[in-house]
Design a protein around this motif. Structure first.
Motif, mmCIF file in Angstrom:
data_model
loop_
_atom_site.group_PDB
_atom_site.id
_atom_site.type_symbol
_atom_site.label_atom_id
_atom_site.label_comp_id
_atom_site.label_asym_id
_atom_site.label_seq_id
_atom_site.Cartn_x
_atom_site.Cartn_y
_atom_site.Cartn_z
ATOM 1 N N SER A 1 0.807 -1.217 0.000
ATOM 2 C CA SER A 1 0.000 0.000 0.000
ATOM 3 C C SER A 1 0.843 1.270 0.000
ATOM 4 O O SER A 1 1.701 1.459 0.868
ATOM 5 C CB SER A 1 -0.913 0.026 1.241
ATOM 6 O OG SER A 1 -1.496 1.291 1.348
ATOM 7 N N SER B 1 -0.990 3.969 0.088
ATOM 8 C CA SER B 1 -2.135 4.822 0.428
ATOM 9 C C SER B 1 -1.731 5.901 1.436
ATOM 10 O O SER B 1 -0.902 5.671 2.318
ATOM 11 C CB SER B 1 -3.250 3.953 1.043
ATOM 12 O OG SER B 1 -4.139 4.784 1.770
ATOM 13 N N HIS B 2 -2.366 7.086 1.282
ATOM 14 C CA HIS B 2 -2.164 8.179 2.238
ATOM 15 C C HIS B 2 -3.172 8.080 3.381
ATOM 16 O O HIS B 2 -3.138 8.838 4.326
ATOM 17 C CB HIS B 2 -2.357 9.530 1.521
ATOM 18 C CG HIS B 2 -3.747 9.672 0.987
ATOM 19 N ND1 HIS B 2 -4.232 8.867 -0.032
ATOM 20 C CD2 HIS B 2 -4.774 10.453 1.354
ATOM 21 C CE1 HIS B 2 -5.487 9.185 -0.277
ATOM 22 N NE2 HIS B 2 -5.846 10.134 0.547
ATOM 23 N N SER C 1 -3.826 6.242 5.955
ATOM 24 C CA SER C 1 -3.599 5.376 7.115
ATOM 25 C C SER C 1 -2.459 5.974 7.918
ATOM 26 O O SER C 1 -1.727 6.831 7.427
ATOM 27 C CB SER C 1 -3.210 3.969 6.657
ATOM 28 O OG SER C 1 -1.952 4.083 6.034
ATOM 29 N N ASP D 1 0.829 4.837 10.591
ATOM 30 C CA ASP D 1 1.667 3.701 10.981
ATOM 31 C C ASP D 1 1.590 3.577 12.503
ATOM 32 O O ASP D 1 2.114 4.427 13.212
ATOM 33 C CB ASP D 1 3.109 3.996 10.522
ATOM 34 C CG ASP D 1 4.046 2.853 10.870
ATOM 35 O OD1 ASP D 1 5.137 2.788 10.270
ATOM 36 O OD2 ASP D 1 3.695 2.052 11.751
ATOM 37 N N LYS E 1 -4.233 11.126 12.755
ATOM 38 C CA LYS E 1 -3.005 10.588 12.190
ATOM 39 C C LYS E 1 -1.906 10.474 13.233
ATOM 40 O O LYS E 1 -0.883 9.850 12.987
ATOM 41 C CB LYS E 1 -2.529 11.477 11.030
ATOM 42 C CG LYS E 1 -3.616 11.640 9.997
ATOM 43 C CD LYS E 1 -3.111 12.291 8.755
ATOM 44 C CE LYS E 1 -2.444 11.309 7.860
ATOM 45 N NZ LYS E 1 -2.168 11.889 6.530
ATOM 46 N N TYR F 1 8.934 8.444 10.107
ATOM 47 C CA TYR F 1 8.352 8.735 8.781
ATOM 48 C C TYR F 1 9.399 9.346 7.848
ATOM 49 O O TYR F 1 9.429 9.068 6.648
ATOM 50 C CB TYR F 1 7.160 9.679 8.923
ATOM 51 C CG TYR F 1 5.878 9.029 9.405
ATOM 52 C CD1 TYR F 1 5.113 9.613 10.418
ATOM 53 C CD2 TYR F 1 5.423 7.842 8.849
ATOM 54 C CE1 TYR F 1 3.931 9.024 10.865
ATOM 55 C CE2 TYR F 1 4.242 7.250 9.279
ATOM 56 C CZ TYR F 1 3.497 7.846 10.287
ATOM 57 O OH TYR F 1 2.325 7.266 10.715
ATOM 58 N N GLU G 1 -1.997 -0.745 -3.602
ATOM 59 C CA GLU G 1 -3.021 0.245 -3.233
ATOM 60 C C GLU G 1 -2.459 1.632 -3.497
ATOM 61 O O GLU G 1 -1.400 1.978 -2.962
ATOM 62 C CB GLU G 1 -3.420 0.109 -1.764
ATOM 63 C CG GLU G 1 -4.619 0.993 -1.411
ATOM 64 C CD GLU G 1 -4.967 1.015 0.065
ATOM 65 O OE1 GLU G 1 -4.185 0.467 0.873
ATOM 66 O OE2 GLU G 1 -6.002 1.601 0.403
ATOM 67 N N ASN H 1 1.804 3.497 5.268
ATOM 68 C CA ASN H 1 1.250 2.150 5.242
ATOM 69 C C ASN H 1 2.198 1.136 4.630
ATOM 70 O O ASN H 1 1.777 0.050 4.233
ATOM 71 C CB ASN H 1 -0.049 2.179 4.410
ATOM 72 C CG ASN H 1 -1.094 1.277 5.038
ATOM 73 O OD1 ASN H 1 -0.889 0.762 6.138
ATOM 74 N ND2 ASN H 1 -2.178 1.064 4.343
ATOM 75 N N ASP I 1 6.147 -0.777 4.924
ATOM 76 C CA ASP I 1 7.342 -0.965 5.753
ATOM 77 C C ASP I 1 8.579 -0.664 4.917
ATOM 78 O O ASP I 1 8.569 -0.831 3.695
ATOM 79 C CB ASP I 1 7.432 -2.421 6.245
ATOM 80 C CG ASP I 1 6.271 -2.757 7.169
ATOM 81 O OD1 ASP I 1 5.710 -1.808 7.761
ATOM 82 O OD2 ASP I 1 5.893 -3.932 7.246
#
Ligand SMILES: Cc1ncc(COP(=O)(O)O)c(/C=N/[C@@H](CCC(=O)O)COc2ccccc2)c1O
Length: 365
Positions: free
Chosen positions: A5, A7-8, A10, A12, A206, A266, A319, A346, A348
Protein backbone atom coordinates in the motif's frame (compact mmCIF):
# COMPACT_ATOMS: atom_id res chain seq x y z
CA UNK A 1 1.88 -12.40 -3.20
CA UNK A 2 -0.05 -9.98 -0.98
CA UNK A 3 -1.04 -6.37 -1.45
CA UNK A 4 1.32 -3.46 -0.83
CA UNK A 5 0.00 0.00 0.00
CA UNK A 6 1.12 3.49 -0.98
CA UNK A 7 -2.13 4.82 0.43
CA UNK A 8 -2.16 8.18 2.24
CA UNK A 9 -5.23 7.08 4.18
CA UNK A 10 -3.60 5.38 7.11
CA UNK A 11 -1.21 5.96 9.97
CA UNK A 12 1.67 3.70 10.98
CA UNK A 13 0.75 2.46 14.47
CA UNK A 14 3.66 0.02 14.76
CA UNK A 15 5.35 2.40 17.20
CA UNK A 16 2.25 3.56 19.08
CA UNK A 17 2.99 3.47 22.84
CA UNK A 18 0.04 1.27 23.82
CA UNK A 19 1.46 0.72 27.33
CA UNK A 20 1.59 4.49 27.96
CA UNK A 21 -1.94 4.81 26.59
CA UNK A 22 -3.22 2.01 28.82
CA UNK A 23 -1.65 3.72 31.85
CA UNK A 24 -3.50 6.92 30.92
CA UNK A 25 -6.79 5.04 30.55
CA UNK A 26 -6.26 3.43 33.97
CA UNK A 27 -5.58 6.87 35.50
CA UNK A 28 -8.74 8.17 33.81
CA UNK A 29 -10.76 5.34 35.38
CA UNK A 30 -9.19 5.89 38.83
CA UNK A 31 -9.48 9.68 38.92
CA UNK A 32 -12.62 10.43 36.88
CA UNK A 33 -15.03 7.68 37.84
CA UNK A 34 -17.77 10.19 38.68
CA UNK A 35 -17.46 12.02 35.36
CA UNK A 36 -17.50 8.70 33.48
CA UNK A 37 -20.93 8.08 35.00
CA UNK A 38 -22.28 11.37 33.59
CA UNK A 39 -22.90 12.71 30.09
CA UNK A 40 -20.24 15.38 30.55
CA UNK A 41 -19.74 18.80 28.98
CA UNK A 42 -21.19 19.01 25.42
CA UNK A 43 -17.86 20.32 24.10
CA UNK A 44 -15.86 17.54 25.78
CA UNK A 45 -14.15 17.42 29.21
CA UNK A 46 -12.69 20.78 30.30
CA UNK A 47 -9.38 19.11 31.29
CA UNK A 48 -8.92 17.71 27.77
CA UNK A 49 -9.84 21.02 26.15
CA UNK A 50 -7.35 22.75 28.43
CA UNK A 51 -4.60 20.27 27.46
CA UNK A 52 -5.39 20.78 23.75
CA UNK A 53 -5.47 24.60 24.03
CA UNK A 54 -2.06 24.61 25.80
CA UNK A 55 -0.63 22.18 23.25
CA UNK A 56 -1.74 24.09 20.11
CA UNK A 57 -0.61 27.37 21.71
CA UNK A 58 2.88 25.86 22.05
CA UNK A 59 3.06 23.97 18.76
CA UNK A 60 0.94 26.10 16.42
CA UNK A 61 0.70 29.52 18.06
CA UNK A 62 -3.09 29.13 18.26
CA UNK A 63 -4.53 31.66 20.74
CA UNK A 64 -7.63 30.32 22.50
CA UNK A 65 -9.28 29.49 25.81
CA UNK A 66 -10.48 25.91 26.53
CA UNK A 67 -14.04 27.31 26.37
CA UNK A 68 -13.55 27.96 22.64
CA UNK A 69 -12.71 24.33 21.85
CA UNK A 70 -15.33 21.88 20.60
CA UNK A 71 -14.23 18.24 20.58
CA UNK A 72 -15.95 15.96 18.06
CA UNK A 73 -15.65 12.54 16.46
CA UNK A 74 -14.07 13.68 13.20
CA UNK A 75 -13.43 16.91 11.32
CA UNK A 76 -16.36 16.38 8.99
CA UNK A 77 -18.81 16.15 11.88
CA UNK A 78 -17.46 19.39 13.39
CA UNK A 79 -17.66 21.18 10.04
CA UNK A 80 -21.21 19.90 9.63
CA UNK A 81 -22.19 21.35 13.04
CA UNK A 82 -20.50 24.66 12.19
CA UNK A 83 -22.15 25.00 8.78
CA UNK A 84 -25.56 23.74 9.97
CA UNK A 85 -25.96 27.00 11.87
CA UNK A 86 -25.04 29.25 8.93
CA UNK A 87 -27.30 30.99 6.46
CA UNK A 88 -28.08 28.47 3.70
CA UNK A 89 -27.34 31.16 1.14
CA UNK A 90 -23.71 31.24 2.27
CA UNK A 91 -21.21 30.74 -0.55
CA UNK A 92 -18.20 28.52 0.10
CA UNK A 93 -14.75 28.55 -1.52
CA UNK A 94 -12.67 25.37 -1.28
CA UNK A 95 -9.23 24.40 -2.66
CA UNK A 96 -9.11 22.47 -5.95
CA UNK A 97 -7.48 19.94 -5.92
CA UNK A 98 -8.81 19.47 -2.40
CA UNK A 99 -10.52 17.36 0.20
CA UNK A 100 -13.23 15.75 -1.87
CA UNK A 101 -15.12 14.31 1.13
CA UNK A 102 -15.57 17.84 2.48
CA UNK A 103 -16.62 19.09 -0.96
CA UNK A 104 -19.32 16.41 -1.10
CA UNK A 105 -20.46 17.09 2.47
CA UNK A 106 -20.89 20.84 1.83
CA UNK A 107 -22.68 20.23 -1.48
CA UNK A 108 -24.99 17.69 0.17
CA UNK A 109 -25.82 20.33 2.81
CA UNK A 110 -27.14 22.48 -0.03
CA UNK A 111 -24.48 25.20 -0.08
CA UNK A 112 -23.05 26.81 -3.22
CA UNK A 113 -19.49 25.46 -3.20
CA UNK A 114 -16.90 27.02 -5.52
CA UNK A 115 -13.72 24.97 -6.11
CA UNK A 116 -10.81 27.45 -6.37
CA UNK A 117 -7.59 26.61 -8.20
CA UNK A 118 -4.15 26.92 -6.58
CA UNK A 119 -1.17 28.93 -7.76
CA UNK A 120 2.40 28.41 -6.54
CA UNK A 121 1.55 30.03 -3.18
CA UNK A 122 -1.60 27.99 -2.54
CA UNK A 123 -5.22 28.99 -3.05
CA UNK A 124 -5.59 31.75 -5.65
CA UNK A 125 -6.75 34.78 -3.65
CA UNK A 126 -8.00 36.65 -6.74
CA UNK A 127 -10.33 33.75 -7.58
CA UNK A 128 -11.52 33.66 -3.97
CA UNK A 129 -12.42 37.36 -4.16
CA UNK A 130 -14.27 36.95 -7.47
CA UNK A 131 -16.17 33.91 -6.18
CA UNK A 132 -18.23 36.09 -3.76
CA UNK A 133 -17.64 33.42 -1.11
CA UNK A 134 -18.07 34.21 2.57
CA UNK A 135 -16.66 30.92 3.89
CA UNK A 136 -13.18 29.85 2.78
CA UNK A 137 -11.84 26.37 3.59
CA UNK A 138 -8.03 26.10 3.41
CA UNK A 139 -5.25 23.73 4.53
CA UNK A 140 -2.44 26.33 4.82
CA UNK A 141 0.24 24.43 6.73
CA UNK A 142 0.34 21.53 4.24
CA UNK A 143 -2.16 21.92 1.44
CA UNK A 144 -4.17 18.75 0.98
CA UNK A 145 -3.31 16.96 -1.29
CA UNK A 146 -0.52 18.97 -3.07
CA UNK A 147 1.48 19.67 0.12
CA UNK A 148 2.04 23.34 -0.69
CA UNK A 149 2.88 25.42 2.38
CA UNK A 150 1.12 28.79 2.06
CA UNK A 151 3.75 31.53 2.62
CA UNK A 152 3.11 34.30 5.17
CA UNK A 153 2.51 36.85 2.40
CA UNK A 154 -0.45 34.85 1.05
CA UNK A 155 -1.69 34.22 4.63
CA UNK A 156 -1.87 37.97 5.19
CA UNK A 157 -3.83 38.34 1.93
CA UNK A 158 -6.30 35.66 3.09
CA UNK A 159 -6.75 37.39 6.45
CA UNK A 160 -7.28 40.76 4.73
CA UNK A 161 -9.91 39.11 2.55
CA UNK A 162 -11.70 37.78 5.66
CA UNK A 163 -11.59 41.20 7.33
CA UNK A 164 -12.88 42.86 4.14
CA UNK A 165 -16.59 42.27 4.75
CA UNK A 166 -19.14 41.18 7.35
CA UNK A 167 -19.76 37.48 8.02
CA UNK A 168 -16.64 36.24 6.23
CA UNK A 169 -14.77 33.35 7.83
CA UNK A 170 -11.76 31.17 7.06
CA UNK A 171 -11.79 27.56 8.22
CA UNK A 172 -8.16 26.62 8.73
CA UNK A 173 -7.83 22.85 8.57
CA UNK A 174 -4.44 22.23 10.17
CA UNK A 175 -4.44 18.55 9.22
CA UNK A 176 -1.00 16.94 8.98
CA UNK A 177 0.72 19.90 10.66
CA UNK A 178 2.53 17.61 13.13
CA UNK A 179 4.77 16.12 10.47
CA UNK A 180 7.50 18.53 9.31
CA UNK A 181 10.87 17.09 8.36
CA UNK A 182 13.20 20.01 7.71
CA UNK A 183 11.46 23.32 8.19
CA UNK A 184 9.69 23.67 11.46
CA UNK A 185 6.08 24.57 10.80
CA UNK A 186 5.03 28.12 10.05
CA UNK A 187 2.65 29.34 12.80
CA UNK A 188 -1.06 28.89 12.10
CA UNK A 189 -3.25 31.33 10.20
CA UNK A 190 -5.26 31.65 13.42
CA UNK A 191 -2.21 32.96 15.23
CA UNK A 192 -2.01 35.91 12.79
CA UNK A 193 -5.75 36.67 12.88
CA UNK A 194 -6.64 39.92 14.65
CA UNK A 195 -10.31 40.02 13.63
CA UNK A 196 -11.62 36.71 15.03
CA UNK A 197 -12.39 35.43 11.52
CA UNK A 198 -10.41 32.16 11.60
CA UNK A 199 -11.96 28.88 12.74
CA UNK A 200 -9.15 26.43 13.46
CA UNK A 201 -9.67 22.67 13.17
CA UNK A 202 -7.25 19.89 14.11
CA UNK A 203 -7.39 16.13 14.43
CA UNK A 204 -5.69 13.28 16.28
CA UNK A 205 -6.54 10.88 13.45
CA UNK A 206 -3.01 10.59 12.19
CA UNK A 207 -1.05 11.09 15.38
CA UNK A 208 -2.95 8.77 17.74
CA UNK A 209 -4.93 5.74 16.58
CA UNK A 210 -7.11 6.61 13.59
CA UNK A 211 -9.92 4.65 15.19
CA UNK A 212 -10.13 6.92 18.24
CA UNK A 213 -11.87 9.56 16.08
CA UNK A 214 -10.87 12.59 18.17
CA UNK A 215 -10.85 15.95 16.36
CA UNK A 216 -11.42 19.53 17.56
CA UNK A 217 -12.50 22.96 16.39
CA UNK A 218 -11.59 26.36 17.89
CA UNK A 219 -14.41 28.91 17.50
CA UNK A 220 -13.95 32.71 17.79
CA UNK A 221 -16.07 34.09 20.68
CA UNK A 222 -19.01 35.35 18.57
CA UNK A 223 -19.36 32.01 16.78
CA UNK A 224 -19.05 30.20 20.12
CA UNK A 225 -22.03 32.19 21.46
CA UNK A 226 -23.98 31.35 18.29
CA UNK A 227 -22.98 27.66 18.62
CA UNK A 228 -24.13 27.43 22.24
CA UNK A 229 -27.45 29.12 21.37
CA UNK A 230 -27.98 26.94 18.29
CA UNK A 231 -27.11 23.68 20.03
CA UNK A 232 -28.45 23.98 23.63
CA UNK A 233 -28.84 20.22 24.01
CA UNK A 234 -26.02 18.91 21.82
CA UNK A 235 -24.04 16.13 23.47
CA UNK A 236 -20.40 15.50 22.66
CA UNK A 237 -19.71 12.84 20.15
CA UNK A 238 -16.48 11.46 21.56
CA UNK A 239 -16.03 8.91 24.27
CA UNK A 240 -15.10 10.38 27.67
CA UNK A 241 -12.75 7.59 28.72
CA UNK A 242 -10.60 8.16 25.61
CA UNK A 243 -10.80 11.93 26.15
CA UNK A 244 -9.69 11.75 29.80
CA UNK A 245 -6.92 9.34 28.77
CA UNK A 246 -5.88 11.80 26.04
CA UNK A 247 -5.61 14.54 28.68
CA UNK A 248 -3.09 12.43 30.65
CA UNK A 249 -1.34 11.31 27.47
CA UNK A 250 -0.69 14.97 26.52
CA UNK A 251 0.06 16.23 30.06
CA UNK A 252 2.54 13.39 30.74
CA UNK A 253 4.55 14.33 27.63
CA UNK A 254 3.87 10.93 26.05
CA UNK A 255 2.08 12.59 23.12
CA UNK A 256 4.93 14.96 22.19
CA UNK A 257 7.48 12.14 22.60
CA UNK A 258 5.38 10.02 20.24
CA UNK A 259 5.16 12.81 17.63
CA UNK A 260 8.96 13.26 17.74
CA UNK A 261 9.51 9.52 17.34
CA UNK A 262 7.01 9.31 14.45
CA UNK A 263 8.58 12.31 12.68
CA UNK A 264 11.91 10.50 12.62
CA UNK A 265 10.33 7.19 11.64
CA UNK A 266 8.35 8.73 8.78
CA UNK A 267 11.28 10.84 7.56
CA UNK A 268 13.42 7.71 7.12
CA UNK A 269 10.69 5.96 5.09
CA UNK A 270 9.94 9.09 3.06
CA UNK A 271 13.58 9.64 2.09
CA UNK A 272 14.04 5.98 1.17
CA UNK A 273 10.90 5.95 -0.98
CA UNK A 274 11.86 9.16 -2.83
CA UNK A 275 15.40 7.82 -3.40
CA UNK A 276 14.10 4.51 -4.79
CA UNK A 277 11.55 6.24 -7.04
CA UNK A 278 14.23 8.53 -8.50
CA UNK A 279 16.60 5.61 -9.01
CA UNK A 280 13.98 3.48 -10.77
CA UNK A 281 12.23 6.14 -12.84
CA UNK A 282 15.08 8.64 -13.47
CA UNK A 283 13.74 11.52 -15.55
CA UNK A 284 10.35 9.79 -15.92
CA UNK A 285 9.39 11.08 -12.48
CA UNK A 286 9.21 14.55 -10.95
CA UNK A 287 8.79 14.90 -7.17
CA UNK A 288 8.33 18.36 -5.67
CA UNK A 289 10.19 17.70 -2.45
CA UNK A 290 8.06 19.38 0.25
CA UNK A 291 9.41 17.89 3.51
CA UNK A 292 6.09 17.51 5.38
CA UNK A 293 3.08 15.23 5.89
CA UNK A 294 2.58 11.52 5.32
CA UNK A 295 2.37 11.65 1.54
CA UNK A 296 3.87 13.51 -1.43
CA UNK A 297 2.81 14.11 -5.03
CA UNK A 298 4.84 12.41 -7.76
CA UNK A 299 4.35 13.30 -11.42
CA UNK A 300 5.12 10.59 -13.99
CA UNK A 301 5.48 10.67 -17.75
CA UNK A 302 3.03 8.05 -18.96
CA UNK A 303 0.97 7.42 -22.07
CA UNK A 304 -1.62 5.69 -19.89
CA UNK A 305 -4.88 7.27 -18.78
CA UNK A 306 -5.84 7.55 -15.12
CA UNK A 307 -8.34 4.72 -15.63
CA UNK A 308 -5.64 2.44 -16.97
CA UNK A 309 -3.24 3.37 -14.15
CA UNK A 310 -5.87 2.69 -11.50
CA UNK A 311 -6.81 -0.64 -13.12
CA UNK A 312 -3.17 -1.72 -13.43
CA UNK A 313 -2.49 -0.81 -9.79
CA UNK A 314 -5.33 -3.09 -8.67
CA UNK A 315 -4.04 -5.86 -10.93
CA UNK A 316 -0.55 -5.37 -9.51
CA UNK A 317 -1.93 -5.52 -5.93
CA UNK A 318 -0.67 -2.03 -5.21
CA UNK A 319 -3.02 0.25 -3.23
CA UNK A 320 -2.59 3.63 -4.85
CA UNK A 321 -4.53 6.89 -5.25
CA UNK A 322 -4.21 9.29 -8.16
CA UNK A 323 -4.72 13.05 -8.16
CA UNK A 324 -8.05 12.39 -9.86
CA UNK A 325 -9.52 11.62 -6.42
CA UNK A 326 -8.98 15.25 -5.42
CA UNK A 327 -9.80 17.18 -8.56
CA UNK A 328 -13.14 18.74 -7.77
CA UNK A 329 -13.99 20.74 -10.88
CA UNK A 330 -10.90 21.00 -13.06
CA UNK A 331 -10.89 18.15 -15.55
CA UNK A 332 -7.65 16.32 -14.87
CA UNK A 333 -5.22 17.03 -17.68
CA UNK A 334 -3.85 14.01 -19.44
CA UNK A 335 -1.01 15.81 -21.22
CA UNK A 336 1.18 12.74 -21.09
CA UNK A 337 1.70 13.16 -17.35
CA UNK A 338 -0.14 11.66 -14.43
CA UNK A 339 0.07 12.66 -10.80
CA UNK A 340 -0.02 10.17 -7.95
CA UNK A 341 -0.52 10.75 -4.22
CA UNK A 342 2.25 8.62 -2.70
CA UNK A 343 1.67 7.77 0.97
CA UNK A 344 4.37 6.13 3.07
CA UNK A 345 2.64 5.47 6.39
CA UNK A 346 1.25 2.15 5.24
CA UNK A 347 4.44 0.57 3.86
CA UNK A 348 7.34 -0.96 5.75
CA UNK A 349 10.90 0.04 4.87
CA UNK A 350 11.58 -3.53 3.73
CA UNK A 351 8.62 -3.40 1.27
CA UNK A 352 9.58 -0.13 -0.44
CA UNK A 353 11.77 -1.69 -3.15
CA UNK A 354 9.02 -4.15 -4.13
CA UNK A 355 6.38 -1.38 -4.12
CA UNK A 356 8.52 0.73 -6.47
CA UNK A 357 9.01 -2.29 -8.76
CA UNK A 358 5.23 -2.80 -8.89
CA UNK A 359 4.68 0.91 -9.49
CA UNK A 360 7.14 0.80 -12.40
CA UNK A 361 5.10 -2.01 -13.92
CA UNK A 362 1.88 -0.02 -13.40
CA UNK A 363 3.20 3.18 -14.97
CA UNK A 364 5.40 1.90 -17.77
CA UNK A 365 3.95 -1.38 -19.02
C1 LIG B 1 -7.84 17.68 4.54
C2 LIG B 1 -8.22 16.76 5.64
N1 LIG B 1 -8.61 17.30 6.83
C3 LIG B 1 -8.93 16.51 7.89
C4 LIG B 1 -8.88 15.13 7.77
C5 LIG B 1 -9.10 14.30 9.01
O1 LIG B 1 -10.41 14.14 9.24
P1 LIG B 1 -10.86 13.46 10.61
O2 LIG B 1 -10.11 12.15 10.73
O3 LIG B 1 -12.32 13.27 10.41
O4 LIG B 1 -10.53 14.40 11.72
C6 LIG B 1 -8.55 14.54 6.55
C7 LIG B 1 -8.57 13.08 6.43
N2 LIG B 1 -8.29 12.56 5.32
C8 LIG B 1 -8.46 11.12 5.14
C9 LIG B 1 -8.90 10.69 3.79
C10 LIG B 1 -8.48 11.62 2.69
C11 LIG B 1 -9.17 11.13 1.42
O5 LIG B 1 -10.41 11.00 1.44
O6 LIG B 1 -8.44 10.87 0.42
C12 LIG B 1 -7.15 10.43 5.53
O7 LIG B 1 -7.42 10.20 6.88
C13 LIG B 1 -6.54 9.51 7.62
C14 LIG B 1 -5.23 9.35 7.24
C15 LIG B 1 -4.40 8.62 8.07
C16 LIG B 1 -4.87 8.08 9.25
C17 LIG B 1 -6.18 8.28 9.61
C18 LIG B 1 -7.02 8.99 8.80
C19 LIG B 1 -8.20 15.37 5.48
O8 LIG B 1 -7.82 14.84 4.29
Amino acid sequence: EGWLSLSHMSADISLFPFKDWMKCENRAIDEHRRELAELGHPQGPYLTRKAISRMIALTRGVVCEPEQIIIGAGTQLLVQQLMEMQNKKSIIAIEDPGYSRLYRLLNDMGFTVNPIELDNKGINIKKVESSNANFLFVTPSHQFPTGKIIPVTRRIELLNWAAGAENRYIIEDDYDSEFKYETNSIPSLQSLDRNQRVIYTGTFSKTLLPGTRISYMVLPPDLLRKYRKHYPDLMQYSNSLALFALHYFIESGAYSRHIKRMNHHYEVKRNLLIEQLRKKFNDQVCIENIPAGLHFIAQFKSVKTYDEIEACAKEGRLELYTMRRFMLKNKYKENGRIELVIGFANIDEGEIMEAVERLYWVIVF
